[in-house]
Scaffold this motif. Structure first.
Motif, PDB file in Angstrom:
ATOM      1  N   ASN A 329       0.911  -1.161  -0.035  1.00 47.00           N
ATOM      2  CA  ASN A 329      -0.081   0.022  -0.138  1.00 47.00           C
ATOM      3  C   ASN A 329       0.913   1.335   0.042  1.00 47.00           C
ATOM      4  OD1 ASN A 329       0.634   0.637   2.864  1.00 47.00           O
ATOM      5  ND2 ASN A 329      -0.587  -1.154   3.185  1.00 47.00           N
ATOM      6  N   PRO A 330       0.310   2.504  -0.128  1.00 43.60           N
ATOM      7  CA  PRO A 330       1.264   3.579  -0.100  1.00 43.60           C
ATOM      8  C   PRO A 330       2.295   3.808   1.002  1.00 43.60           C
ATOM      9  CG  PRO A 330      -1.087   4.094  -0.722  1.00 43.60           C
ATOM     10  CD  PRO A 330      -1.119   2.739  -0.237  1.00 43.60           C
ATOM     11  N   SER A 331       1.949   3.078   2.181  1.00 45.78           N
ATOM     12  CA  SER A 331       2.714   3.329   3.202  1.00 45.78           C
ATOM     13  C   SER A 331       4.075   2.607   3.208  1.00 45.78           C
ATOM     14  CB  SER A 331       2.010   2.815   4.426  1.00 45.78           C
ATOM     15  OG  SER A 331       1.969   1.375   4.754  1.00 45.78           O
ATOM     16  N   ALA A 332       4.150   1.662   2.421  1.00 45.60           N
ATOM     17  CA  ALA A 332       5.271   0.530   2.131  1.00 45.60           C
ATOM     18  C   ALA A 332       5.655   0.146   0.809  1.00 45.60           C
ATOM     19  CB  ALA A 332       5.232  -0.615   3.072  1.00 45.60           C
ATOM     20  N   PRO A 333       7.110   0.176   0.406  1.00 41.23           N
ATOM     21  CA  PRO A 333       7.253  -0.323  -1.107  1.00 41.23           C
ATOM     22  C   PRO A 333       7.074  -1.821  -1.330  1.00 41.23           C
ATOM     23  CG  PRO A 333       9.119  -0.148   0.272  1.00 41.23           C
ATOM     24  CD  PRO A 333       8.032   0.398   1.418  1.00 41.23           C
ATOM     25  N   VAL A 334       7.361  -2.187  -2.550  1.00 38.88           N
ATOM     26  CA  VAL A 334       7.527  -3.441  -3.072  1.00 38.88           C
ATOM     27  C   VAL A 334       8.551  -4.357  -1.927  1.00 38.88           C
ATOM     28  CG1 VAL A 334       8.112  -5.179  -4.744  1.00 38.88           C
ATOM     29  CG2 VAL A 334       6.929  -3.057  -5.292  1.00 38.88           C
ATOM     30  N   ARG A 335       7.989  -5.447  -1.345  1.00 42.08           N
ATOM     31  CA  ARG A 335       8.817  -6.009  -0.422  1.00 42.08           C
ATOM     32  C   ARG A 335       8.444  -7.549  -0.424  1.00 42.08           C
ATOM     33  NH1 ARG A 335       4.963  -3.236   4.022  1.00 42.08           N
ATOM     34  NH2 ARG A 335       3.921  -5.068   4.778  1.00 42.08           N
ATOM     35  N   VAL A 336       9.303  -8.176   0.551  1.00 44.04           N
ATOM     36  CA  VAL A 336       9.015  -9.652   1.013  1.00 44.04           C
ATOM     37  C   VAL A 336       8.198  -9.710   2.107  1.00 44.04           C
ATOM     38  CG1 VAL A 336      10.306 -11.857   1.553  1.00 44.04           C
ATOM     39  CG2 VAL A 336      11.016 -10.294  -0.246  1.00 44.04           C
ATOM     40  N   ALA A 337       7.312 -10.478   2.440  1.00 44.34           N
ATOM     41  CA  ALA A 337       6.282 -10.700   3.309  1.00 44.34           C
ATOM     42  C   ALA A 337       5.805 -12.027   3.619  1.00 44.34           C
ATOM     43  CB  ALA A 337       5.173  -9.540   3.448  1.00 44.34           C
TER      44      ALA A 337
END
Length: 351
Positions: A329-337
């Protein structure tokens, strides 16, 4: 006997004003808690703010997927409209050519004088030649008849194309109206989230954002910061290429409606990853879940598409070890989760 009591004095306007001011101050003191019994709305805790912001982000993402779908439909309608207009233009050119030819034939017929054929035969200096010309004219008349029929046919076709173009234009306007509605919803939800976050201190916002950073660092410790292990376990070369692309895009910002190469929303990242592998996927999560073969959670392999929430409003790319790469979402970039970060809804293997 006269009374010695002093007459009661009526309050002056100034006294009335002072009394009103006193009441107002007392009210203000009560409202602001100056008397120790304030009734002001309690400020939400950082945890409550985060819960509300997360809800707004989810609702914005639902609207984003609807926006993406409407934009695809609008593009398709616009393309169909252009194709119909091109067809109509080509048929109009052929119609104009046929009309010009008929006009020339009609003018020649008019210039011939239109005499009765028997009279023309009697007056002709060369009857044999006249008869030959008459037979030719009859054949030419047949050709004109077919030419007229062809003109009428093209007129009908052009009218049909114009009718179809009108339908597509109406559809295009409808999709554009829907786009505006979804865009307004998205910007409203994201604006509300930003306003809520702005009420927190920088330290509180950093604390709330610590979990995503921890998830990324945990991924690095587990050896998931590089695509090697994940691509080797992928079911085929296309899935491996999609996983590699997703790893290269770690840290890219989330932007609703974006499909790369430098920013993405959730379904935009999935579409771009498989596009890099030569596979064309639909634009929205609702369509992407049907773009392959459904697989159970126990069957997941790198490259599989994993979906979340009951409304199938979020998607990521599975990379192994219970983890995915996604655009949150706008609060976080593309990431591993971890997959457990959100309510799991199902998975699809692109085939």
């Amino acid at each position: 006997m006269a009374s010695h009591r002093k007459p009661r004095r009526r309050p002056t306007a100034g006294g009335t004003a002072r009394t009103a001011a006193t009441i107002a101050l007392a009210s203000a003191a009560t409202a602001t808690g100056l008397d120790g019994t304030g009734h002001a709305e309690p400020q939400p805790t950082p945890g409550q703010v985060k819960a509300e912001v997360d809800r707004l982000y989810r609702e914005a993402e639902v609207a984003t997927e609807k926006y993406n779908g409407a934009r695809e439909k609008a593009r398709e309608a616009a393309q169909r409209l252009r194709d119909l207009q091109d067809q109509a233009a080509r048929k109009q050119e052929r119609l104009d050519t046929a009309r010009d030819a008929l006009g020339s034939a009609a003018a020649a017929h008019y210039r011939s004088g239109g005499l009765d054929p028997a009279v023309q035969l009697v007056l002709s200096d060369d009857p044999d030649r006249y008869l030959r010309n008459a037979a030719f004219a009859e054949r030419a008349g047949d050709r004109q008849h077919w030419a007229v029929a062809g003109v009428r046919k093209r007129l009908r076709e052009i009218e049909q194309l114009r009718g179809a173009a009108h339908v597509e234009l109406t559809s295009l306007k409808s999709w554009r109206t829907e786009l505006k509605t979804h865009k307004s919803t998205i910007t409203g939800k994201l604006g509300s989230a930003r306003r809520l976050l702005s009420r927190l201190t920088a330290e509180e916002r950093a604390r709330l954002g610590a979990a995503p950073r921890a998830a990324r660092s945990t991924g690095a410790r587990d050896g998931l910061a590089a695509p090697g292990p994940a691509t080797s376990q992928a079911p085929d070369s296309r899935a491996a290429a999609a996983v590699s692309y997703a790893y290269r895009k770690l840290g890219s910002p989330y932007v609703w409606g974006a499909t790369g190469p430098d920013a993405f929303d959730c379904s935009g990242l999935v579409q771009a990853a498989y596009r890099s592998a030569g596979v064309s996927l639909p634009r929205t999560t609702y369509s992407q879940i049907d773009a392959g073969r459904r697989v159970s959670r126990s069957e997941l392999r790198p490259g599989d598409l994993v979906f979340f929430y009951a409304g199938i409003s979020h998607v990521g790319i599975y990379v192994g070890d219970g983890r995915m790469i996604h655009a949150p979402n706008p609060s976080a970039p593309v990431r591993v989760a971890p997959l457990d970060e959100m309510p799991y809804a199902g998975a699809t293997r692109v085939v």
